[in-house]
Structure formats: structure tokens, C-alpha cells
Scaffold this motif. Structure first.
Motif, PDB file in Angstrom:
ATOM      1  N   ASP A  42       0.838  -1.097   0.159  1.00 24.07           N
ATOM      2  CA  ASP A  42       0.008   0.034   0.063  1.00 24.07           C
ATOM      3  C   ASP A  42       0.794   1.218  -0.102  1.00 24.07           C
ATOM      4  O   ASP A  42       1.895   1.116   0.455  1.00 24.07           O
ATOM      5  N   GLY A  43       0.362   2.309  -0.696  1.00 25.73           N
ATOM      6  CA  GLY A  43       1.031   3.725  -0.622  1.00 25.73           C
ATOM      7  C   GLY A  43       2.308   3.765  -1.228  1.00 25.73           C
ATOM      8  O   GLY A  43       3.147   4.444  -1.018  1.00 25.73           O
ATOM      9  N   MET A  44       2.244   3.044  -2.396  1.00 23.69           N
ATOM     10  CA  MET A  44       3.546   3.139  -3.290  1.00 23.69           C
ATOM     11  C   MET A  44       3.356   4.358  -4.360  1.00 23.69           C
ATOM     12  O   MET A  44       2.290   4.347  -4.993  1.00 23.69           O
ATOM     13  N   GLU A  45       4.330   4.901  -4.229  1.00 24.28           N
ATOM     14  CA  GLU A  45       4.157   6.180  -4.971  1.00 24.28           C
ATOM     15  C   GLU A  45       4.230   5.942  -6.529  1.00 24.28           C
ATOM     16  O   GLU A  45       5.259   5.160  -6.892  1.00 24.28           O
ATOM     17  N   HIS A  46       3.571   6.664  -7.094  1.00 25.35           N
ATOM     18  CA  HIS A  46       3.520   6.395  -8.539  1.00 25.35           C
ATOM     19  C   HIS A  46       3.989   7.613  -9.453  1.00 25.35           C
ATOM     20  O   HIS A  46       3.293   8.738  -9.513  1.00 25.35           O
ATOM     21  N   PHE A  47       5.120   7.202  -9.926  1.00 26.39           N
ATOM     22  CA  PHE A  47       5.902   8.297 -10.789  1.00 26.39           C
ATOM     23  C   PHE A  47       5.336   8.209 -12.120  1.00 26.39           C
ATOM     24  O   PHE A  47       5.306   7.227 -13.077  1.00 26.39           O
ATOM     25  N   GLU A  48       4.924   9.607 -12.505  1.00 25.72           N
ATOM     26  CA  GLU A  48       4.328   9.804 -13.974  1.00 25.72           C
ATOM     27  C   GLU A  48       5.039  10.866 -14.630  1.00 25.72           C
ATOM     28  O   GLU A  48       5.632  11.568 -13.992  1.00 25.72           O
ATOM     29  N   PRO A  49       4.959  10.651 -15.723  1.00 23.67           N
ATOM     30  CA  PRO A  49       5.755  11.751 -16.553  1.00 23.67           C
ATOM     31  C   PRO A  49       5.165  13.028 -16.565  1.00 23.67           C
ATOM     32  O   PRO A  49       4.027  13.390 -16.136  1.00 23.67           O
ATOM     33  N   TYR A  50       5.925  13.965 -16.437  1.00 24.10           N
ATOM     34  CA  TYR A  50       5.652  15.627 -16.106  1.00 24.10           C
ATOM     35  C   TYR A  50       4.390  15.835 -17.233  1.00 24.10           C
ATOM     36  O   TYR A  50       4.713  15.547 -18.627  1.00 24.10           O
ATOM     37  N   GLY A  51       3.443  16.393 -16.786  1.00 30.71           N
ATOM     38  CA  GLY A  51       2.563  16.941 -17.499  1.00 30.71           C
ATOM     39  C   GLY A  51       1.187  16.039 -17.861  1.00 30.71           C
ATOM     40  O   GLY A  51       0.430  16.209 -18.441  1.00 30.71           O
ATOM     41  N   PHE A  52       1.525  14.835 -17.419  1.00 28.47           N
ATOM     42  CA  PHE A  52       0.630  13.552 -17.741  1.00 28.47           C
ATOM     43  C   PHE A  52       0.136  13.017 -16.450  1.00 28.47           C
ATOM     44  O   PHE A  52       1.166  12.892 -15.733  1.00 28.47           O
ATOM     45  N   THR A  53      -1.025  12.793 -16.333  1.00 26.19           N
ATOM     46  CA  THR A  53      -1.587  11.924 -15.033  1.00 26.19           C
ATOM     47  C   THR A  53      -2.703  10.985 -15.359  1.00 26.19           C
ATOM     48  O   THR A  53      -3.590  11.365 -16.467  1.00 26.19           O
ATOM     49  N   SER A  54      -3.032  10.088 -14.893  1.00 20.36           N
ATOM     50  CA  SER A  54      -4.216   9.249 -15.086  1.00 20.36           C
ATOM     51  C   SER A  54      -4.696   8.580 -13.519  1.00 20.36           C
ATOM     52  O   SER A  54      -3.934   8.765 -12.631  1.00 20.36           O
ATOM     53  N   ASN A  55      -5.964   8.093 -13.756  1.00 16.29           N
ATOM     54  CA  ASN A  55      -6.222   7.341 -12.310  1.00 16.29           C
ATOM     55  C   ASN A  55      -6.625   5.816 -12.971  1.00 16.29           C
ATOM     56  O   ASN A  55      -7.638   5.598 -13.383  1.00 16.29           O
TER      57      ASN A  55
END
Length: 182
Positions: A42-55
Motif C-alpha cells: 500500500d502507499g506506493m508512489e506512482h511516478f508519472e511523466p511530467y504533464g501527464f496523469t491518469s487514475n
């Protein structure tokens, strides 16, 4: 650390998992991933590319990383979902998509296709410069204080306040009825 422990740490640095839960309310989105056998992190940080996000949806797949094999603080490097991925793009093409079928596809030949049920643009100014511009629709509405054209407008009819100008006839100054527009 003996060689066996060292090998286990190295083998455990990257692991494939399945998304169980998402917290997208935080500055760095956190995920719960089901990893090896019965391991739930639980609580694993999700590193996403700058300027992009999703759920990501539950059941998406991710790659978890554990620096030096230390399982106390993992990060998610990438999340994918084969259930909704757009197959069949040509080499060099790029797409953004959702599980509902909305998509933006940047195709070869400098073509961008957008497919969705409703398209909204919120901006202070909107400008289109094109060699040609076409709209095909069941209905078009323009809600503006003023509208201006710098060119002639060719239309089969113009209806103003419910009156058709193509079929409108009226008596002209005590004379005969007028004909239709020229």
C-alpha cells in the motif's frame, strides 16, 4: 550480506503487480499493488511523466521498483492496462485514451483524430487558421453577443425570429406580394 541474500535483493528490485486501489488526491498519486503471491503493498508512489496523469482502473498492471531490493518503500514506475490499450497504431503514431473509448490519436501525415461523446474547450480566445474548415452536424448553435463575417455567406435559407427568408413573401407598399430572395 551473503551471496544468496544479495541475489534475492537484486531479484526483488523490480516486480510486476496489479493495481488494487488508487489515491489520486495526493500530490504524488499512491497505489496499492498486489505483488508476488500474497504480497500487497500500500502507499506506493506512482511516478508519472511530467504533464501527464491518469487514475488507473483496478486490475491495471504496474511495475514496482524497490531501491536496493528494500521492500519498505516501493515506487510504481509505470502502469498499463491491456484491456483498453489501442492496438494497431502505425509506427510513429501516439495516442491518449480512456477505458470508455475516448481517444486522441496523433497519426502519421500530421493528422490528429479526436473521438468522444462531448468535446469542450474553455478558453479566453479561440482561433482557427485553416485552408478549409467544415462542420457536419445535426444542429449548430452560436451563443454570442455579436457575430461578424468578412466574407459572403452562402446558405439555402436564413430563418430570423422564426421567419424563413427563402419562403417569405409579403405585400410590397400596397402592391403585389414580393417574390423570394434572389
Amino acid at each position: 550480506m551473503n551471496p544468496r541474500e544479495m541475489a534475492q535483493r537484486i531479484m526483488g528490485m523490480l516486480v510486476r503487480g496489479t493495481v488494487s486501489r488508487v489515491n489520486s488526491a495526493t500530490k504524488m498519486q499512491t497505489l496499492q499493488l498486489g505483488l508476488l503471491a500474497d504480497e500487497l503493498k500500500d502507499g506506493m508512489e506512482h511516478f508519472e511523466p511530467y504533464g501527464f496523469t491518469s487514475n488507473p482502473k483496478e486490475g491495471s498492471e504496474g511495475i514496482g521498483g524497490f531501491l536496493a531490493g528494500d521492500r519498505s518503500h516501493g515506487v510504481v514506475l509505470v502502469v498499463a492496462d491491456r484491456r483498453y490499450r489501442l492496438p494497431g497504431l502505425d509506427e510513429g503514431e501516439v495516442a491518449i485514451y480512456t477505458h470508455e473509448g475516448s481517444k486522441i490519436v496523433m497519426k502519421n501525415g500530421r493528422i490528429i483524430e479526436v473521438e468522444c461523446d462531448e468535446y469542450r474547450v474553455v478558453t479566453k480566445n479561440y482561433s482557427v487558421t485553416a485552408d478549409a474548415y467544415g462542420v457536419t452536424a445535426q444542429a449548430v448553435a452560436i451563443d454570442a453577443d455579436t457575430a461578424r463575417s468578412t466574407c459572403a455567406i452562402d446558405a439555402p435559407d436564413m430563418v430570423i425570429n422564426g421567419v424563413s427568408h427563402a419562403a417569405h413573401h409579403h405585400q410590397e407598399h400596397d402592391g403585389p406580394n414580393t417574390g423570394g430572395p434572389l
